[in-house]
Design a protein around this motif. Structure first.
Motif, mmCIF file in Angstrom:
data_model
loop_
_atom_site.group_PDB
_atom_site.id
_atom_site.type_symbol
_atom_site.label_atom_id
_atom_site.label_comp_id
_atom_site.label_asym_id
_atom_site.label_seq_id
_atom_site.Cartn_x
_atom_site.Cartn_y
_atom_site.Cartn_z
ATOM 1 N N GLU A 76 39.489 49.898 20.608
ATOM 2 C CA GLU A 76 39.635 48.540 20.661
ATOM 3 C C GLU A 76 39.076 48.533 21.774
ATOM 4 O O GLU A 76 38.782 47.251 22.203
ATOM 5 N N THR A 77 38.943 49.452 22.783
ATOM 6 C CA THR A 77 38.637 49.197 24.579
ATOM 7 C C THR A 77 37.476 49.263 24.150
ATOM 8 O O THR A 77 36.445 47.608 24.881
ATOM 9 N N GLU A 78 36.578 49.293 23.179
ATOM 10 C CA GLU A 78 34.967 49.075 23.194
ATOM 11 C C GLU A 78 34.520 47.455 23.162
ATOM 12 O O GLU A 78 33.799 46.682 23.541
ATOM 13 N N GLY A 79 35.419 46.658 22.196
ATOM 14 C CA GLY A 79 35.613 45.155 21.495
ATOM 15 C C GLY A 79 36.359 44.391 23.070
ATOM 16 O O GLY A 79 35.330 43.812 23.658
ATOM 17 N N ALA A 80 36.787 45.114 23.969
ATOM 18 C CA ALA A 80 37.673 44.443 25.124
ATOM 19 C C ALA A 80 36.673 44.424 25.971
ATOM 20 O O ALA A 80 36.844 43.782 27.219
ATOM 21 N N VAL A 81 35.999 45.938 26.011
ATOM 22 C CA VAL A 81 34.403 45.773 27.455
ATOM 23 C C VAL A 81 33.429 44.512 26.571
ATOM 24 O O VAL A 81 32.617 44.091 27.796
ATOM 25 N N VAL A 82 33.037 45.471 25.740
ATOM 26 C CA VAL A 82 31.375 44.635 25.416
ATOM 27 C C VAL A 82 31.113 43.064 25.252
ATOM 28 O O VAL A 82 30.508 42.459 25.259
ATOM 29 N N TRP A 88 22.748 42.552 22.799
ATOM 30 C CA TRP A 88 22.874 43.060 23.741
ATOM 31 C C TRP A 88 24.086 42.805 24.313
ATOM 32 O O TRP A 88 25.363 42.221 25.053
ATOM 33 N N PRO A 89 24.721 44.469 24.962
ATOM 34 C CA PRO A 89 24.394 46.040 23.944
ATOM 35 C C PRO A 89 25.196 46.056 22.411
ATOM 36 O O PRO A 89 25.691 44.968 22.157
ATOM 37 N N SER A 90 24.396 46.595 21.949
ATOM 38 C CA SER A 90 24.918 47.362 20.211
ATOM 39 C C SER A 90 26.942 47.914 20.321
ATOM 40 O O SER A 90 26.531 48.785 20.820
ATOM 41 N N MET A 116 21.366 50.569 25.438
ATOM 42 C CA MET A 116 21.970 50.044 25.656
ATOM 43 C C MET A 116 24.013 49.900 25.756
ATOM 44 O O MET A 116 24.452 50.391 26.601
ATOM 45 N N GLY A 117 24.083 50.551 24.130
ATOM 46 C CA GLY A 117 24.703 50.652 23.718
ATOM 47 C C GLY A 117 25.588 51.928 23.943
ATOM 48 O O GLY A 117 26.385 52.345 24.353
#
Length: 233
Positions: free
Chosen positions: A108-114, A145-147, A195-196
């Protein structure tokens, strides 16, 4: 009637409260980790780099094997259990409930940041720039951008490799393949993946300092190591 309405209102409130309480809370978000200040802007759509990257996607499109396609399609799933081919059959959700809940928050953190950064950068996907590109995975029209998949794969790999340092090389190699499969699948350019990997590394370095992360990390790690037959580390 008034009593019935009161009861219905109370039930609705309890239901909403329960639903809210059940939401997965990320360990961080874009307010703390602002990728707009960390990543450079993507190459222009008509740049030599973007054209070369589309060329790589098209080359893979005609050279990828059925096995490569199958791996890319399976890796379209964003969860930590994709690392089971490294950690073995005991690495599964049914045996590791603490780890499962912990990594739900990591993902969930990935989505909240990316996601907020994707919305600003707005890089088109390869298939949006070239009609010759035929993705082997489900197409997405969100920013490239980013993946996000690469970000979460890198993030999961770093956390897992800290839990099981005995298999760090294998885990991180799997995390790298997870990102590379976005190029194989024709849904990302190589620089999106690069970039990911940066994004996933930055997120990992940040959240590992958080008290709530540490509090959930230790029991999840202990559960995993016990399931894998490993001693304390």
């Amino acid at each position: 009637m008034r009593r019935l309405l009161s009861l219905l209102t109370a039930f609705a409130f309890v239901g909403l409260t329960a639903a809210y309480a059940g939401e997965v809370k990320p360990f961080s978000d874009s307010k703390e980790i602002d990728l707009l200040t960390i990543l450079p802007p993507p190459p222009a759509n008509d740049s030599a780099q973007t054209k070369a990257e589309i060329g790589e996607v098209l080359t893979l499109q005609v050279t990828r094997t059925p096995e490569m396609v199958a791996r890319a399609q399976a890796d379209a799933e964003e969860n930590v259990w994709r690392f089971a081919d490294v950690l073995g059959p005991d690495f599964n959700k049914d045996k590791l409930p603490k780890l499962a809940a912990f990594f739900d928050r990591v993902v969930e953190t990935e989505g909240a940041v990316v996601d907020p950064a994707k919305d600003v950068f707005k890089r088109p996907r390869p298939h949006q720039l070239s009609e010759l590109v035929k993705p082997a995975v489900k197409p997405s029209n969100s920013g490239a951008w980013p993946s996000g998949h690469t970000t979460v794969g890198t993030l999961m790999g770093i956390v897992l490799s800290n839990m099981v340092p005995e298999k760090k090389a294998e885990i991180m190699a799997r995390a790298w393949e997870y990102g590379n499969n976005r190029i194989v699948g024709g849904i990302h350019y190589r620089s999106d993946v690069e970039m990911g990997r940066i994004s996933g590394s930055v997120i990992a370095a940040t959240i590992m300092k958080h008290d709530d992360f540490k509090a959930e990390y230790e029991p999840a790690k202990a559960e995993l190591r016990a399931a894998l037959g490993l001693g304390g580390a």
